[in-house]
Motif scaffolding. Structure first.
Motif: not given
Length: 759
Positions: A387-391, A491-508, A615-619
């Protein structure tokens, strides 16, 4: 005149041929006429000079039977463009002619009657190899290497010596047959120079140039100036008169041909001698400021240095007095030219640059590295969230630090130096195929057997898949399964989420290839891990649903990931299920060749990724279920997995003793990582059938029935007694996203979910 006019030219090497007027250059610029000197640019980048013998419209005819020049010599009429095309080989012509055909002309080599794809020698019907370089008669290979009977000249050799073609006549082109060795010299394009480099080059060579900053035009300096008054210099004992204009031009050219400014300065210091002042003056008790006297020397006609005046020295070299003073200032007392002080970075600026780079590194290191779905064990790169870019990262950096003096280009250079990449969905590149494709001949010979076996396995498994797919058997299911790349929430466009470890979700995902139905099994790391137990449990659930609708046979295709698919755990589950099923009689598992496991699941995962992006923001993980289900027009089927749904098939495999059996009934050594096909059958309670290659004709047998126990006595237990715990650091990061001053997760329901996760 017509530019396509035929012209017969005799070249300076006494060869003749017909060319068209537009390819010729008339040297004196006059009109075309007999005897005119002409030249033609040839494809080997040389000029060919010759004399016009005649041209179309000027051929004198003694009888009505004479043909025009363009018809008589139509096979010799060529142009530069046509000859280049002939290098690539001529088109084939129809060979429909009378067998009793004989040339009507008295000449054996008449150009007017021979067939274009047949040798021009009498009674020779063989195909054309090349033309005689002297008389242009088309001949076969045997006649070409013999002496031509018409011109009595030996045909030019077409051998290639040391990579160069020895015959360079205009007639040297291929008519038919095998192409000869052609060495093409490709000139490397000269690199485009910057404006600064062009200005510097012009200044050093004394050429006219436009100033880089102001744009003002600076005239050329590599021109001789006016001579001095030799009579006055002669009275002073100087030798200015001995320098001729020719000698001055040679000196000027040699000076500006020096490649660098440093060499020019060294040359000046060797031709300008500094001595103490010859005399000083005193005016009203004030001594003159003159502290030295400069003596100027230049090489004379014989090479010896002769002393001249300052005016002659400056006019001959095209420089100013300031350049001489600068050169002398840079000469140390030890006679060494001081280094150039322009350019580079000062110590204070270097320290500032290091501080900026360190600030950028600290900020970049705040972003957690994500787990990669693909195999990158040997990669030297680390991976950030897709979700990140250098910009985006740079905008966060400016917002956090308030440093507007640090540019995006500087931030990007630091990022590139840290060997980082963003996780992107893409197909894996096969390492063996890539190495073989880019290797040299010796390396390819070494890898040839391994590579050919690799390709044979890849093609064989794909052929098997297409064969099963084309079979019209409603009682048989063809399916593929694969695990999607990890989905991180929130999942959010807020910059804070990129600094944090997030919950891993799996789809088989399990795809029914024939009816295109898709079954997704969705869970997160707070419910279960993503190992072999989880994969086997989901496949078991899919088989159970298939068994209830009367399916008798199932064929699975999967990649060869040893941690999830290609191991002893999944076969043990299949063996247990087929013995307890109601309708399913046989299950076969096919493994794709390494790095060639693309299947229908890739398209499903790509569709889901696009839906998540839109979808944009998914919490919450619960939101994923609806998004995945509605990702396409024909909805996917989604099963939300619970912790108690996962069975311990690993312990079940150990109870069966699958790994204790190392030799098959046929005597083959069993290595689970090399197995390419697995089959279980109803009624064969303790037997696994396998192949080590898709090309192998028959299955080998792994017999687990050495004991009296039946497989029905082994019952798998639950894999988890309680939900798995998150790491303390991850739980702390998730909690901070909910409880900070500006929380990303604001709804009470979402906050409660993250707060209740086991940790």
């Amino acid at each position: 005149m017509d530019p396509d006019l035929d012209v017969l030219v005799e070249w300076d090497d006494h060869s003749q041929n017909v060319v068209i007027l537009k390819d010729l250059v008339i040297e004196d610029g006059s009109e075309l006429k007999k005897g005119a000197r002409v030249r033609m640019w040839w494809i080997d980048k040389t000029w060919w000079n010759g004399t016009v013998i005649t041209f179309e419209g000027e051929v004198e005819s003694d009888s009505d039977d004479d043909l025009p020049l363009s018809h008589i010599l139509k096979k010799t009429r060529t142009s530069c463009e046509e000859l280049i095309n002939l290098e690539k080989g001529l088109e084939e012509y129809d060979d429909d002619r009378d067998e009793d055909y004989m040339p009507s002309s008295d000449s054996e080599h008449s150009s007017a009657v021979f067939e274009p794809n047949c040798c021009g020698r009498l009674n020779c019907k063989r195909e054309i190899f090349a033309a005689c370089p002297q008389c242009l008669t088309m001949m076969c290979h045997d006649h070409f290497i013999e002496e031509c009977t018409l011109c009595k000249t030996q045909s030019v050799s077409t051998t290639v010596e040391e990579g160069k073609i020895t015959n360079k006549e205009p007639e040297n082109y291929i008519i038919d047959g095998e192409p000869r060795v052609h060495v093409e010299i490709i000139e490397a394009p000269s690199p485009k120079k910057s404006r600064r480099a062009l200005v510097k080059e012009g200044r050093n060579k004394g050429l006219p140039y436009a100033s880089e900053k102001s744009g003002n035009f600076v005239p050329a300096r590599n021109q001789l100036g006016d001579r001095c008054n030799s009579a006055s210099c002669e009275r002073r004992g100087l030798s200015c008169k001995s320098l001729t204009e020719n000698r001055r031009s040679v000196i000027l050219k040699a000076y500006y041909d020096m490649p660098s400014l440093a060499e020019k300065r060294r040359w000046l210091t060797t031709h300008v001698v500094v001595t103490a002042p010859f005399r000083t003056t005193v005016h009203q008790d004030v001594r003159s400021r003159k502290s030295r006297t400069l003596h100027y020397y230049l090489p004379g006609e014989t090479g010896e240095l002769v002393q001249i005046c300052r005016m002659m020295f400056l006019a001959t070299t095209g420089i100013s007095e300031r350049q001489i003073r600068t050169a002398l200032q840079k000469m140390t007392t030890e006679g060494v030219m001081d280094d150039e002080k322009r350019g580079g970075r000062h110590a204070l600026v270097k320290e500032r640059d290091n501080l900026i780079r360190e600030l950028c590194k600290i900020h970049i290191n705040r972003f957690p590295r994500t787990e990669s779905h693909y195999c990158r064990a040997t990669s030297r790169f680390e991976y950030l969230s897709g979700d990140l870019t250098v910009s985006k990262m740079y905008e966060m950096f400016r917002k956090d630090t308030g440093r507007i003096d640090i540019s995006l280009a500087t931030y990007y250079r630091v990022f590139k130096g840290m060997k980082l990449k963003f996780v992107r969905l893409k197909k894996d590149m096969c390492g063996l195929c890539e190495v073989f494709r880019t290797s040299g001949e010796e390396e390819k010979k070494r890898l040839e057997n391994k590579y050919m076996g690799h390709i044979a396995e890849r093609n064989a498994v794909r052929k098997l898949k297409e064969m099963i797919k084309s079979a019209d058997d409603p009682s048989h299911i063809l399916a593929s399964f694969d695990l999607q790349q990890v989905i991180y929430l929130p999942k959010s466009n807020r910059c804070e989420v990129f600094y944090k470890r997030r919950l891993s979700n799996y789809n088989f995902t399990v795809c029914n290839i024939k009816d295109k139905k898709v079954q997704c099994y969705l869970w997160h790391e707070g419910i279960a891990a993503r190992g072999a137990n989880e994969i086997a449990s989901h496949v078991h659930n899919f088989l159970h649903k298939s068994d209830t609708i009367g399916v008798k046979g199932v064929s699975f295709f999967a990649d060869g990931c040893s941690g999830q698919n290609k191991n002893s755990i999944l076969p043990a589950m299949l063996l247990k299920f087929v013995q307890t099923s109601t309708y399913i009689q046989e299950i076969t598992l096919y493994f794709f060749e390494t790095s060639h496991g693309q299947n229908e699941g890739d398209a499903v995962h790509s569709t889901i990724e696009r839906a998540l992006k839109r979808a944009g923001e998914i919490l919450l993980p619960s939101q994923l279920s609806t998004l995945i289900r509605m990702a396409r027009r024909d909805p996917y089927s989604v099963t939300e997995v619970c912790t108690q749904d996962i069975q311990d098939w690993k312990a079940f495999s150990q109870q069966l003793g699958v790994l204790r059996v190392r030799i098959s009934e046929e005597g083959d050594q069993i290595d689970w990582t090399n197995i390419m096909q697995l089959r279980v059958k109803k009624g064969e309670h303790m037997k696994l059938f396998f192949k080590l290659s898709h090309i192998q004709p028959l299955f080998s047998t792994l017999n687990l029935g050495g004991r009296r126990n039946s497989i029905s006595e082994f019952i798998p237990e639950r894999a988890y007694s309680s939900p798995p715990r998150l790491s303390v650091d991850k739980y702390s990061d998730l909690k901070s996203l909910c409880l900070s001053d500006t929380p990303v997760v604001r709804s009470p329901e979402a906050r409660l979910f993250y707060a209740n996760l086991s940790h």
